[in-house]
Design an enzyme around this catalytic site. Sequence first.
Site, PDB file in Angstrom:
ATOM      1  N   SER A 195       0.824  -1.210   0.000  1.00  0.00           N
ATOM      2  CA  SER A 195       0.000   0.000   0.000  1.00  0.00           C
ATOM      3  C   SER A 195       0.860   1.263   0.000  1.00  0.00           C
ATOM      4  O   SER A 195       2.007   1.257   0.445  1.00  0.00           O
ATOM      5  CB  SER A 195      -0.904   0.013   1.236  1.00  0.00           C
ATOM      6  OG  SER A 195      -1.735  -1.120   1.248  1.00  0.00           O
TER       7      SER A 195
HETATM    8  N1  SAH Z   1      -0.550  -4.851   4.095  1.00  0.00           N
HETATM    9  C1  SAH Z   1      -0.001  -5.301   2.846  1.00  0.00           C
HETATM   10  C2  SAH Z   1      -0.983  -5.052   1.711  1.00  0.00           C
HETATM   11  C3  SAH Z   1      -1.132  -6.274   0.920  1.00  0.00           C
HETATM   12  S1  SAH Z   1      -2.337  -6.246  -0.382  1.00  0.00           S
HETATM   13  C4  SAH Z   1       1.342  -4.681   2.581  1.00  0.00           C
HETATM   14  O1  SAH Z   1       1.703  -3.712   3.246  1.00  0.00           O
HETATM   15  O2  SAH Z   1       2.058  -5.189   1.722  1.00  0.00           O
HETATM   16  C5  SAH Z   1      -3.610  -7.291   0.289  1.00  0.00           C
HETATM   17  C6  SAH Z   1      -3.220  -8.690   0.658  1.00  0.00           C
HETATM   18  O3  SAH Z   1      -4.397  -9.357   1.093  1.00  0.00           O
HETATM   19  C7  SAH Z   1      -2.640  -9.516  -0.483  1.00  0.00           C
HETATM   20  O4  SAH Z   1      -1.397 -10.026  -0.096  1.00  0.00           O
HETATM   21  C8  SAH Z   1      -3.677 -10.627  -0.680  1.00  0.00           C
HETATM   22  O5  SAH Z   1      -3.096 -11.860  -1.061  1.00  0.00           O
HETATM   23  C9  SAH Z   1      -4.315 -10.706   0.693  1.00  0.00           C
HETATM   24  N2  SAH Z   1      -5.641 -11.306   0.707  1.00  0.00           N
HETATM   25  C10 SAH Z   1      -6.647 -11.180  -0.192  1.00  0.00           C
HETATM   26  N3  SAH Z   1      -7.721 -11.888   0.197  1.00  0.00           N
HETATM   27  C11 SAH Z   1      -7.402 -12.467   1.393  1.00  0.00           C
HETATM   28  C12 SAH Z   1      -8.095 -13.317   2.294  1.00  0.00           C
HETATM   29  N4  SAH Z   1      -9.347 -13.734   2.068  1.00  0.00           N
HETATM   30  N5  SAH Z   1      -7.438 -13.728   3.407  1.00  0.00           N
HETATM   31  C13 SAH Z   1      -6.173 -13.321   3.661  1.00  0.00           C
HETATM   32  N6  SAH Z   1      -5.474 -12.519   2.848  1.00  0.00           N
HETATM   33  C14 SAH Z   1      -6.067 -12.098   1.716  1.00  0.00           C
END
Ligand code: SAH
Length: 226
Positions: free
Chosen positions: A80
């Site tokens: 993000s």
């Molecule tokens: N906080 C992270 C943002 C990652 S983007 C950072 O700073 O890098 C969102 C993430 O949520 C992705 O890695 C995706 O794989 C995960 N995601 C999507 N659906 C999900 C679910 N149902 N359970 C767990 N993780 C999930």
Amino acid sequence: MVSFPTEGIRPDPGAGGRGLDRGPERAAMVAEQLTARGIQDERVLAAMAAVPRHRFVPAALQEEAYADGPLPIGYGQTISQPYIVALMTEMLALRPTDRVLEIGTGCGYQTAVLAALVREVCTVELVEPLARAARGRLGALGVLNVAFRVGDGREGWMEQAPYDGIVVTAAPEHLPAALGAQLAPGGRLVIPLGGRVVQQLHRFTRGEAGALFDEESIPVRFVPLV
Ligand code: SAH
């Protein structure tokens, strides 16, 4: 007080001639992207000045590590924008004694910011290789107060509940019931809710009597919670 372990950090192959730590770039990021947009929580600002964001982005994107936007991390996912990490973390109103649940570990950057602010972070990621890489990065940085789980974050992490804070970094349409249920009395839950393109950031607070109080914040763009 914010502490982020720096002892035992391995040499950083991506740092090139900028110096190992890239502290000046982080200081500029904090001033120009966070403070200038109204982030005020001193502990959040200190944590984001300390956590080496460049260690969480792919090698090919090292130049952009402190840029004012999200970046791809593989598997169709993103790290993000720094401002969004700061805003969501500030909205959690964290205390050093808190325990926090994060849904969507991704590259582990927000995990590291949270770990600098609270007693324990429990983090859940659906994509196993992302979870494994995040665990490796945080281990290399000496961050020890994080528990990792691979699974569907819609279910939360019941065995470790309740949580003083819950942050969801992928967007569902509606608040998953299990997450609300795992929030402690007085706890805060920050989550983007809405469609696939744009969502609204919400903070739910559990009152001492048990009810959830919903506040809306700014519009945001997250990948969907799948
Ligand atoms: N906080 C992270 C943002 C990652 S983007 C950072 O700073 O890098 C969102 C993430 O949520 C992705 O890695 C995706 O794989 C995960 N995601 C999507 N659906 C999900 C679910 N149902 N359970 C767990 N993780 C999930």
